[in-house]
Write an enzyme that holds these catalytic residues in place. Structure first.
Site, PDB file in Angstrom:
ATOM      1  N   GLU A  38      -5.308  -1.524 -11.944  1.00  0.00           N
ATOM      2  CA  GLU A  38      -6.628  -1.661 -11.317  1.00  0.00           C
ATOM      3  C   GLU A  38      -7.723  -1.778 -12.371  1.00  0.00           C
ATOM      4  OE1 GLU A  38      -9.394   0.397  -7.851  1.00  0.00           O
ATOM      5  OE2 GLU A  38      -7.492   1.331  -8.443  1.00  0.00           O
TER       6      GLU A  38
ATOM      7  N   LYS B 143      -9.654   9.060  -2.757  1.00  0.00           N
ATOM      8  CA  LYS B 143      -8.298   9.527  -2.450  1.00  0.00           C
ATOM      9  C   LYS B 143      -8.020  10.871  -3.106  1.00  0.00           C
ATOM     10  CE  LYS B 143      -5.828   5.121  -1.719  1.00  0.00           C
ATOM     11  NZ  LYS B 143      -6.904   4.137  -1.958  1.00  0.00           N
TER      12      LYS B 143
ATOM     13  N   HIS C 249      -4.099   9.734   0.184  1.00  0.00           N
ATOM     14  CA  HIS C 249      -3.811   8.327   0.455  1.00  0.00           C
ATOM     15  C   HIS C 249      -3.391   8.203   1.915  1.00  0.00           C
ATOM     16  CE1 HIS C 249      -2.760   4.267   0.119  1.00  0.00           C
ATOM     17  NE2 HIS C 249      -2.159   4.266  -1.069  1.00  0.00           N
TER      18      HIS C 249
ATOM     19  N   PHE D 146       1.734  -2.664  -1.463  1.00  0.00           N
ATOM     20  CA  PHE D 146       3.037  -3.180  -1.862  1.00  0.00           C
ATOM     21  C   PHE D 146       3.107  -4.675  -1.564  1.00  0.00           C
ATOM     22  CE2 PHE D 146       5.326   1.144  -1.088  1.00  0.00           C
ATOM     23  CZ  PHE D 146       4.798   1.603  -2.268  1.00  0.00           C
TER      24      PHE D 146
END
Length: 364
Positions: A267, A288, A293, A352
């Site tokens: 990121e 988070k 999450h 994902f």
């Protein structure tokens, strides 16, 4: 908008806890975790069924938005969820699906006529927001309700634990040295998006404007992000271009920030690729670290917190932070909230399969 996490119920509870850096993680008692390596999550102690929680959140957003029964009936619902609650692991004829949950939710709250379901993992809710914005900006809808929900459950908990993705020290430490992983958390949220013209015809005032959105995929790996952040960088660039603002105009970035070594590094690479030198200057944190999450619901709860923070003029604390991983070169908000230097903010998510989203909001 409406929101509930382990931080509390209602948007104000989310803002207060994220500004204070108060993490909501504790022992999991909802199901048996005695065989798991990690036994901690952020769960609502009084959570009802996912269907009931979604109905409550969506009805609250409708009421707070001042929608009449007629206006609700013409408002599409876009729902981000993992699957129908308690669904079997394999397909069974006649078993309810996530689409059935969406239709049931729309009927309970009086929404319609169109419902869509998003099950694209951690970008589900943010993808739904982008689709809602596209429907409104192209004139296909005046307003759209986006709802999302995830309540920590045994299957996903076991999968993340088996994959060694969960933090072993009971804390989420995005972008920090000694970070060991993510922790799951409950979140149920709903946001009403509406065209400015339609909103003003109803004599209502917007909380914020969604001015840019972008989506991109890199398909680098089934579960790992591209190490150079290629997909996320493209999503950020697309969102900023649509918004018509440079990266330097951002006052805050609510990061995907899972707290896993690989994801945080990718990121950071994406931010530097998309923003250039200002990536080291724009204040950033990951909420988070407080609410956990929330998988499919992450993008929506984080968008809500981003809007609330910029409106309040204070930036959430990156909880669990020990010291900056110098290789990431980011301006992490830690120790105490900071003042907002701009009315524009960016919220990013990744999932994902290499899916990435970016949303740009402007507080009004």
């Amino acid at each position: 908008m409406a929101a509930a996490t382990a931080l509390g119920r209602g948007p104000d509870a989310q803002l207060a806890a994220t500004l204070a850096g108060t993490a909501a993680f504790g022992p999991v008692t909802r199901f048996d975790v005695s065989r798991q390596r990690v036994r901690v999550a952020a769960t609502l102690p009084d959570a009802g069924s996912l269907a009931d929680e979604l109905a409550d959140a969506t009805a609250t957003a409708c009421a707070d938005g001042g929608l009449s029964r007629t206006e609700r009936a013409a408002c599409p619902l876009l729902l981000a969820v993992h699957a129908f609650p308690d669904a079997p692991r394999v397909s069974v004829d006649g078993w309810p699906t996530a689409a059935d949950l969406a239709r049931s939710l729309a009927a309970r709250v009086g929404l319609g006529p169109v419902t869509r379901v998003y099950t694209s993992a951690c970008v589900s809710a943010s993808t739904a927001v982008a689709d809602a914005a596209a429907l409104i900006s192209t004139g296909k809808a005046e307003r759209v309700m986006v709802a999302a929900g995830y309540l920590v459950e045994p299957d996903q908990f076991a999968l993340f634990d088996a994959g060694r993705a969960l933090a072993t020290d009971g804390a989420v430490r995005p972008f920090s040295i000694a970070r060991t992983g993510l922790l799951l958390g409950d979140a149920v949220a709903a946001v009403l998006l509406e065209s400015v013209a339609a909103l003003h015809r109803r004599a209502r005032t917007e909380l914020a404007q969604l001015v840019g959105w972008g989506r991109a995929g890199d398909a680098f790996h089934a579960v790992q992000p591209h190490p150079d952040g290629l997909g996320m960088a493209r999503a950020i660039t697309a969102a900023l271009d649509r918004a018509g603002v440079p990266g330097g105009a951002l006052g805050y970035i609510n990061a995907h920030g899972t707290g896993t070594p690989v994801s945080d590094a990718a990121e950071a690479a994406a931010l530097h690729r998309a923003l250039g030198p200002v990536a080291s200057l724009v204040p950033i944190s990951s909420t988070k670290a407080t609410h956990g999450h929330a998988l499919e619901a992450s993008g929506l709860i984080e968008l809500i917190v981003t809007v609330l923070a910029v409106r309040a003029g204070k930036l959430p604390v990156n909880a669990g932070f020990l010291a900056l991983d110098q290789a990431l070169r980011l301006n992490v908000v830690h120790s105490a909230p900071r003042s907002v230097g701009s009315d524009h903010a960016l919220s990013v998510n990744a999932a994902f399969g290499g899916a990435n989203t970016a949303l740009v909001v402007r507080a009004v």
